[in-house]
Design a protein around this motif. Structure first.
Motif, PDB file in Angstrom:
ATOM      1  N   SER A 125       0.817  -1.217   0.000  1.00  0.00           N
ATOM      2  CA  SER A 125       0.000   0.000   0.000  1.00  0.00           C
ATOM      3  C   SER A 125       0.848   1.263   0.000  1.00  0.00           C
ATOM      4  O   SER A 125       0.434   2.297  -0.539  1.00  0.00           O
ATOM      5  CB  SER A 125      -0.934   0.001   1.214  1.00  0.00           C
ATOM      6  OG  SER A 125      -0.180  -0.053   2.417  1.00  0.00           O
ATOM      7  N   THR A 126       2.064   1.203   0.588  1.00  0.00           N
ATOM      8  CA  THR A 126       2.881   2.408   0.632  1.00  0.00           C
ATOM      9  C   THR A 126       3.420   2.773  -0.752  1.00  0.00           C
ATOM     10  O   THR A 126       3.302   3.915  -1.191  1.00  0.00           O
ATOM     11  CB  THR A 126       4.040   2.234   1.628  1.00  0.00           C
ATOM     12  OG1 THR A 126       4.710   1.010   1.358  1.00  0.00           O
ATOM     13  CG2 THR A 126       3.533   2.205   3.042  1.00  0.00           C
ATOM     14  N   GLY A 127       4.027   1.798  -1.432  1.00  0.00           N
ATOM     15  CA  GLY A 127       4.510   2.073  -2.780  1.00  0.00           C
ATOM     16  C   GLY A 127       3.395   2.411  -3.739  1.00  0.00           C
ATOM     17  O   GLY A 127       3.521   3.308  -4.583  1.00  0.00           O
ATOM     18  N   LEU A 128       2.278   1.697  -3.612  1.00  0.00           N
ATOM     19  CA  LEU A 128       1.134   1.965  -4.490  1.00  0.00           C
ATOM     20  C   LEU A 128       0.537   3.348  -4.206  1.00  0.00           C
ATOM     21  O   LEU A 128       0.099   4.043  -5.124  1.00  0.00           O
ATOM     22  CB  LEU A 128       0.078   0.880  -4.311  1.00  0.00           C
ATOM     23  CG  LEU A 128       0.498  -0.516  -4.790  1.00  0.00           C
ATOM     24  CD1 LEU A 128      -0.482  -1.573  -4.292  1.00  0.00           C
ATOM     25  CD2 LEU A 128       0.598  -0.554  -6.309  1.00  0.00           C
ATOM     26  N   SER A 129       0.530   3.755  -2.924  1.00  0.00           N
ATOM     27  CA  SER A 129       0.046   5.095  -2.589  1.00  0.00           C
ATOM     28  C   SER A 129       0.901   6.158  -3.266  1.00  0.00           C
ATOM     29  O   SER A 129       0.382   7.119  -3.856  1.00  0.00           O
ATOM     30  CB  SER A 129       0.071   5.307  -1.068  1.00  0.00           C
ATOM     31  OG  SER A 129      -0.876   4.485  -0.426  1.00  0.00           O
ATOM     32  N   ALA A 130       2.216   5.990  -3.172  1.00  0.00           N
ATOM     33  CA  ALA A 130       3.113   6.952  -3.803  1.00  0.00           C
ATOM     34  C   ALA A 130       2.877   7.004  -5.309  1.00  0.00           C
ATOM     35  O   ALA A 130       2.803   8.087  -5.909  1.00  0.00           O
ATOM     36  CB  ALA A 130       4.560   6.589  -3.503  1.00  0.00           C
ATOM     37  N   TYR A 131       2.756   5.846  -5.930  1.00  0.00           N
ATOM     38  CA  TYR A 131       2.613   5.771  -7.379  1.00  0.00           C
ATOM     39  C   TYR A 131       1.310   6.406  -7.858  1.00  0.00           C
ATOM     40  O   TYR A 131       1.312   7.295  -8.723  1.00  0.00           O
ATOM     41  CB  TYR A 131       2.690   4.317  -7.841  1.00  0.00           C
ATOM     42  CG  TYR A 131       2.389   4.129  -9.306  1.00  0.00           C
ATOM     43  CD1 TYR A 131       3.269   4.581 -10.280  1.00  0.00           C
ATOM     44  CD2 TYR A 131       1.212   3.513  -9.719  1.00  0.00           C
ATOM     45  CE1 TYR A 131       2.979   4.420 -11.626  1.00  0.00           C
ATOM     46  CE2 TYR A 131       0.921   3.344 -11.060  1.00  0.00           C
ATOM     47  CZ  TYR A 131       1.807   3.800 -12.022  1.00  0.00           C
ATOM     48  OH  TYR A 131       1.508   3.645 -13.354  1.00  0.00           O
ATOM     49  N   PHE A 132       0.191   5.949  -7.301  1.00  0.00           N
ATOM     50  CA  PHE A 132      -1.098   6.441  -7.798  1.00  0.00           C
ATOM     51  C   PHE A 132      -1.352   7.885  -7.387  1.00  0.00           C
ATOM     52  O   PHE A 132      -1.862   8.684  -8.182  1.00  0.00           O
ATOM     53  CB  PHE A 132      -2.232   5.534  -7.328  1.00  0.00           C
ATOM     54  CG  PHE A 132      -2.287   4.223  -8.053  1.00  0.00           C
ATOM     55  CD1 PHE A 132      -2.569   4.181  -9.412  1.00  0.00           C
ATOM     56  CD2 PHE A 132      -2.054   3.027  -7.395  1.00  0.00           C
ATOM     57  CE1 PHE A 132      -2.619   2.978 -10.103  1.00  0.00           C
ATOM     58  CE2 PHE A 132      -2.095   1.818  -8.070  1.00  0.00           C
ATOM     59  CZ  PHE A 132      -2.375   1.786  -9.428  1.00  0.00           C
ATOM     60  N   ALA A 133      -1.007   8.257  -6.156  1.00  0.00           N
ATOM     61  CA  ALA A 133      -1.273   9.620  -5.711  1.00  0.00           C
ATOM     62  C   ALA A 133      -0.456  10.627  -6.507  1.00  0.00           C
ATOM     63  O   ALA A 133      -0.976  11.672  -6.932  1.00  0.00           O
ATOM     64  CB  ALA A 133      -0.975   9.761  -4.224  1.00  0.00           C
ATOM     65  N   LEU A 134       0.825  10.322  -6.725  1.00  0.00           N
ATOM     66  CA  LEU A 134       1.647  11.277  -7.458  1.00  0.00           C
ATOM     67  C   LEU A 134       1.269  11.328  -8.929  1.00  0.00           C
ATOM     68  O   LEU A 134       1.134  12.411  -9.507  1.00  0.00           O
ATOM     69  CB  LEU A 134       3.131  10.916  -7.315  1.00  0.00           C
ATOM     70  CG  LEU A 134       4.102  11.931  -7.930  1.00  0.00           C
ATOM     71  CD1 LEU A 134       3.933  13.314  -7.311  1.00  0.00           C
ATOM     72  CD2 LEU A 134       5.545  11.457  -7.778  1.00  0.00           C
ATOM     73  N   SER A 135       1.066  10.173  -9.547  1.00  0.00           N
ATOM     74  CA  SER A 135       0.782  10.170 -10.989  1.00  0.00           C
ATOM     75  C   SER A 135      -0.624  10.661 -11.304  1.00  0.00           C
ATOM     76  O   SER A 135      -0.827  11.385 -12.287  1.00  0.00           O
ATOM     77  CB  SER A 135       0.996   8.771 -11.567  1.00  0.00           C
ATOM     78  OG  SER A 135       0.149   7.819 -10.946  1.00  0.00           O
ATOM     79  N   GLU A 136      -1.609  10.319 -10.458  1.00  0.00           N
ATOM     80  CA  GLU A 136      -3.001  10.669 -10.770  1.00  0.00           C
ATOM     81  C   GLU A 136      -3.397  12.055 -10.257  1.00  0.00           C
ATOM     82  O   GLU A 136      -4.202  12.740 -10.881  1.00  0.00           O
ATOM     83  CB  GLU A 136      -3.941   9.621 -10.174  1.00  0.00           C
ATOM     84  CG  GLU A 136      -3.769   8.225 -10.740  1.00  0.00           C
ATOM     85  CD  GLU A 136      -4.245   8.117 -12.182  1.00  0.00           C
ATOM     86  OE1 GLU A 136      -5.255   8.751 -12.524  1.00  0.00           O
ATOM     87  OE2 GLU A 136      -3.592   7.401 -12.967  1.00  0.00           O
ATOM     88  N   ILE A 137      -2.847  12.460  -9.116  1.00  0.00           N
ATOM     89  CA  ILE A 137      -3.211  13.765  -8.543  1.00  0.00           C
ATOM     90  C   ILE A 137      -2.115  14.789  -8.795  1.00  0.00           C
ATOM     91  O   ILE A 137      -2.380  15.903  -9.237  1.00  0.00           O
ATOM     92  CB  ILE A 137      -3.485  13.637  -7.033  1.00  0.00           C
ATOM     93  CG1 ILE A 137      -4.611  12.633  -6.776  1.00  0.00           C
ATOM     94  CG2 ILE A 137      -3.854  14.999  -6.438  1.00  0.00           C
ATOM     95  CD1 ILE A 137      -4.816  12.290  -5.296  1.00  0.00           C
ATOM     96  N   GLY A 138      -0.872  14.409  -8.534  1.00  0.00           N
ATOM     97  CA  GLY A 138       0.242  15.334  -8.737  1.00  0.00           C
ATOM     98  C   GLY A 138       0.529  15.621 -10.201  1.00  0.00           C
ATOM     99  O   GLY A 138       0.978  16.710 -10.554  1.00  0.00           O
ATOM    100  N   LYS A 139       0.294  14.637 -11.056  1.00  0.00           N
ATOM    101  CA  LYS A 139       0.508  14.765 -12.505  1.00  0.00           C
ATOM    102  C   LYS A 139       1.849  15.438 -12.827  1.00  0.00           C
ATOM    103  O   LYS A 139       1.901  16.502 -13.449  1.00  0.00           O
ATOM    104  CB  LYS A 139      -0.653  15.525 -13.154  1.00  0.00           C
ATOM    105  CG  LYS A 139      -2.006  14.852 -12.983  1.00  0.00           C
ATOM    106  CD  LYS A 139      -3.098  15.549 -13.763  1.00  0.00           C
ATOM    107  CE  LYS A 139      -4.456  14.898 -13.520  1.00  0.00           C
ATOM    108  NZ  LYS A 139      -4.515  13.477 -13.909  1.00  0.00           N
ATOM    109  N   PRO A 140       2.951  14.822 -12.413  1.00  0.00           N
ATOM    110  CA  PRO A 140       4.258  15.458 -12.602  1.00  0.00           C
ATOM    111  C   PRO A 140       4.670  15.542 -14.067  1.00  0.00           C
ATOM    112  O   PRO A 140       4.405  14.636 -14.857  1.00  0.00           O
ATOM    113  CB  PRO A 140       5.202  14.536 -11.820  1.00  0.00           C
ATOM    114  CG  PRO A 140       4.517  13.211 -11.820  1.00  0.00           C
ATOM    115  CD  PRO A 140       3.046  13.504 -11.762  1.00  0.00           C
ATOM    116  N   LYS A 141       5.340  16.646 -14.385  1.00  0.00           N
ATOM    117  CA  LYS A 141       5.874  16.851 -15.731  1.00  0.00           C
ATOM    118  C   LYS A 141       7.361  17.160 -15.623  1.00  0.00           C
ATOM    119  O   LYS A 141       7.810  17.766 -14.643  1.00  0.00           O
ATOM    120  CB  LYS A 141       5.159  18.005 -16.431  1.00  0.00           C
ATOM    121  CG  LYS A 141       3.653  17.859 -16.523  1.00  0.00           C
ATOM    122  CD  LYS A 141       3.037  19.091 -17.182  1.00  0.00           C
ATOM    123  CE  LYS A 141       1.516  19.044 -17.154  1.00  0.00           C
ATOM    124  NZ  LYS A 141       0.966  19.139 -15.793  1.00  0.00           N
TER     125      LYS A 141
END
Length: 330
Positions: A125-141
């Protein structure tokens, strides 16, 4: 067969203490159809459990309840059609050193390319939280600036590295010189701030991020977050993963001081629960494991041995006793 277990003896006041927990022993009931008998291997301790004890995170943990968190266990015996002795399973489980429970809420870990503990940390859940939260909400460029608080912790340490993979400049915030060294030299973030010894975090952020902040991955809340959010660029994104700074507050936290800033800078501020992405876990694990195999993503775990150490490990989260994910090896 006897089972040792741990209950919540009384509601914590502020930071949890050892006497908030109670050890008991009881006989396990016989297996019924659909049941499995488990011997835990690893049990996860997580900050959200403190919120659950205050009724702020489902499911609530009330006085007298056996604590429940994620774990990995070996099937000892089975009356469930999908499990056999020797299977390694993952799911939410009580703080017990032996248990009998319905098997429907557990899944088998069939591919073990990494150590078992990784399925509660970087692939959990920790790695998945980082992955989905950053990619889906943070939308880094590429070229954007990302600040991560709690950057040496379980989720933050992964989020910062994913930011680098996406091409961001990444600044991590943590609570010791050892952790800030780890953030930069071990995880490859561009710079780090020790919030406990830095007398002017705002000025340091100005020096490190003269271009402003585009994404803030927030694990702590409080004064640190005020400093970061006040330096965000227009249309910045704030990913609210946790607010450990306030979990043990005895008094209610006041209103959002930065609400006007969120308005005129047009910021997106969004929280999330990893359970919302359950159907996409295989996708997330595949991507995280690929990055690990490519040498782009590194992880660290703090593993404490002994079932009786579960309360101690949990309490240690609030004084920063962990680098990466905190686990107890039962």
């Amino acid at each position: 067969m006897k089972s040792n277990l741990i209950r919540l003896a009384k509601m914590p006041e502020g930071v949890p203490q050892a006497n908030d927990f109670k050890f008991e022993t009881e006989e396990l009931r016989p297996l019924r159809e659909g049941d499995i008998e488990l011997r835990p291997i690893f049990i996860s301790v997580d900050p959200y459990l403190r919120v659950a004890m205050a009724g702020g995170h489902p499911p609530a943990i009330n006085v007298g309840d056996i604590i429940i968190s994620r774990g990995i266990a070996k099937v000892i015996s089975s009356e469930h059609k999908d499990f056999k002795p020797g299977d390694i399973v993952m799911g939410y489980m009580q703080w017990r050193d032996r248990m009998v429970c319905n098997g429907n809420d557990f899944s088998i870990i069939s591919e073990q390319g990494l150590p078992l503990s990784a399925y509660l940390s970087v692939l959990g859940s920790t790695g998945l939280s980082a992955y989905f939260a950053l990619s889906e909400i943070g939308k880094p460029k590429a070229g954007e600036t990302l600040v991560v608080s709690g950057a040496a912790g379980a989720v933050g340490s992964i989020a910062g590295q994913i930011g680098k993979i996406f091409g961001c400049k990444v600044i991590g915030i943590a609570g010791s010189d050892e952790k800030t060294d780890f953030i930069v030299s071990g995880l490859g973030m561009d710079a780090a701030i020790n919030y406990k010894t830095n007398a002017n975090i705002g000025q340091t952020l100005d020096d490190l991020c003269p271009e402003g902040v585009d994404i803030y991955f927030d694990n702590v809340g409080g004064a640190v977050s005020d400093e970061v959010i006040s330096r965000m660029n227009d249309y910045g994104r704030v990913v609210v993963c946790g607010s450990i700074d306030s979990y043990n507050n005895k008094e209610a936290v006041g209103g959002l001081k930065l609400l006007p800033l969120i308005v005129y800078k047009k910021l997106l501020m969004q929280g999330f629960l990893i359970g919302d992405y359950t159907q996409r876990f295989p996708e997330g694990r595949k991507q995280l494991e690929q990055w690990i195999n490519e040498g782009k993503l590194h992880y660290r775990e703090t593993i404490i041995k002994g079932f009786d150490k579960l309360p101690e490990a949990f309490i240690g989260l609030f004084s920063g006793n962990n680098e990466g994910k905190m686990l107890v090896e039962v």
